[in-house]
Enzyme design. Structure first.
Site, PDB file in Angstrom:
ATOM      1  N   ALA A  36      18.330 -17.190   5.493  1.00 39.34           N
ATOM      2  CA  ALA A  36      17.932 -17.629   6.281  1.00 39.34           C
ATOM      3  C   ALA A  36      18.618 -17.858   6.886  1.00 39.34           C
ATOM      4  CB  ALA A  36      17.038 -18.550   6.626  1.00 39.34           C
TER       5      ALA A  36
ATOM      6  N   GLY B 240      34.859 -25.695  -0.086  1.00 46.56           N
ATOM      7  CA  GLY B 240      34.553 -26.120  -1.152  1.00 46.56           C
ATOM      8  C   GLY B 240      35.276 -24.888  -2.579  1.00 46.56           C
ATOM      9  N   ALA B 241      36.788 -25.347  -2.161  1.00 42.37           N
ATOM     10  CA  ALA B 241      37.855 -24.721  -2.997  1.00 42.37           C
ATOM     11  C   ALA B 241      37.873 -24.611  -4.153  1.00 42.37           C
ATOM     12  CB  ALA B 241      38.994 -25.315  -2.527  1.00 42.37           C
TER      13      ALA B 241
ATOM     14  N   TYR C 185      18.744 -19.259   1.616  1.00 36.24           N
ATOM     15  CA  TYR C 185      19.501 -18.735   1.754  1.00 36.24           C
ATOM     16  C   TYR C 185      19.971 -17.226   2.883  1.00 36.24           C
ATOM     17  CZ  TYR C 185      24.257 -16.580  -0.546  1.00 36.24           C
ATOM     18  OH  TYR C 185      25.177 -16.843  -0.822  1.00 36.24           O
TER      19      TYR C 185
ATOM     20  N   GLY D  51      55.228 -23.504  -5.415  1.00 35.76           N
ATOM     21  CA  GLY D  51      56.344 -23.227  -4.195  1.00 35.76           C
ATOM     22  C   GLY D  51      55.568 -23.787  -3.091  1.00 35.76           C
TER      23      GLY D  51
ATOM     24  N   LYS E  98      22.559 -17.832   5.914  1.00 34.06           N
ATOM     25  CA  LYS E  98      23.821 -17.030   6.474  1.00 34.06           C
ATOM     26  C   LYS E  98      23.145 -15.595   7.203  1.00 34.06           C
ATOM     27  CE  LYS E  98      26.017 -17.623   2.759  1.00 34.06           C
ATOM     28  NZ  LYS E  98      27.541 -18.343   2.844  1.00 34.06           N
TER      29      LYS E  98
END
Length: 253
Positions: free
Chosen positions: A160, A14-15, A158, A56, A162
């Site tokens: 549940a 999910g970057a 959510y 870099g 997590k």
């Protein structure tokens, strides 16, 4: 003393999201080469890749279905071929959905949270932990949430997902700790991101009243916690659920 991740390869799922992109930048600023995972926003992934290369550092972009073991294993093969074995895994991706009450929440929303929180964690471990075991070093870092401790109305799917993720991480920490691999979770509060800055919505007095520091945290503050857990400075911390929420929730002994 400083955080130096030179020579390390970090994967962030999910970057391209609001928090993910800041985590990627911060890892790179500390010297890590970065794998930028995205679901559909290829343009943002390419932009982020170019930004990291300008620092870099090496950077590649990969797309994968985080709810599919086959897809994650294919991603691992691509990453290994192009960069090498991953040292740091940050499980940041999560499926978005509309929150509502338990009685009204669709069953598929519970499934999506299980898949993107629990199964993603399991599949990432299956893909990347074996090479960490061979090297006797590695970092598994999950992005959890303060909601896991709050249990407010409409949060059920959510929370549940997590909480299930929390169980996986705690057990994984015990199972692979002997190999000097740490497994930890960061639990952000309601975080200020680029979206808030663009809409001038950084402040929310109702929420801030319950926060010990009387403010919302920033995406950079969450990313700072990630690079700390990714570094040698955290070498004796594992199995932890660490709220980064200004004291809005406080785990007790």
């Amino acid at each position: 003393m400083k955080i130096d991740l030179t020579g390390k390869i970090a994967l962030v799922t999910g970057a391209t999201g609001q928090l993910g992109r800041v985590i990627v930048r911060t890892l790179a600023q500390c010297g890590a080469d970065v794998v930028i995972h995205y679901k559909s926003n290829e343009a943002k992934a390419i932009q982020l890749q170019n930004e990291i290369k300008s620092l870099g550092r090496r950077a590649i972009i990969v797309t994968a279905d985080i709810t599919s073991l086959d897809s994650i294993m294919s991603m691992k093969e691509k990453v290994t071929a192009q960069l090498g074995h991953v040292d740091i895994v940050v499980a940041n991706a999560v499926i978005q959905y509309q929150w509502t009450s338990v009685l009204n929440q669709a069953a598929e929303d519970y499934t999506s949270q299980f898949e993107s929180c629990v199964l993603q964690s399991v599949f990432l471990a299956k893909a990347f932990v074996p090479s960490m075991i061979e090297k006797r070093a590695g970092r598994m870092i999950g992005i959890n949430t303060e909601c896991s401790m709050q249990n407010f109305e409409t949060q059920s799917a959510y929370v549940a997902g997590k909480r299930g993720m929390d169980g996986i991480y705690r057990i994984l920490a015990k199972e692979i700790g002997e190999h000097q691999i740490t497994v930890n979770q960061i639990a952000p509060g309601w975080t200020i991101s680029d979206k808030d800055r663009e809409t001038n919505s950084e402040r929310n007095e109702g929420y801030e009243k319950s926060v010990a520091l009387k403010r919302r945290g920033t995406d950079q503050e969450i990313a700072n916690a990630v690079v700390f857990l990714a570094s040698d400075l955290s070498s004796f911390i594992t199995g932890a659920y660490i709220p980064v929420c200004g004291g809005n929730v406080m785990p007790a002994i």
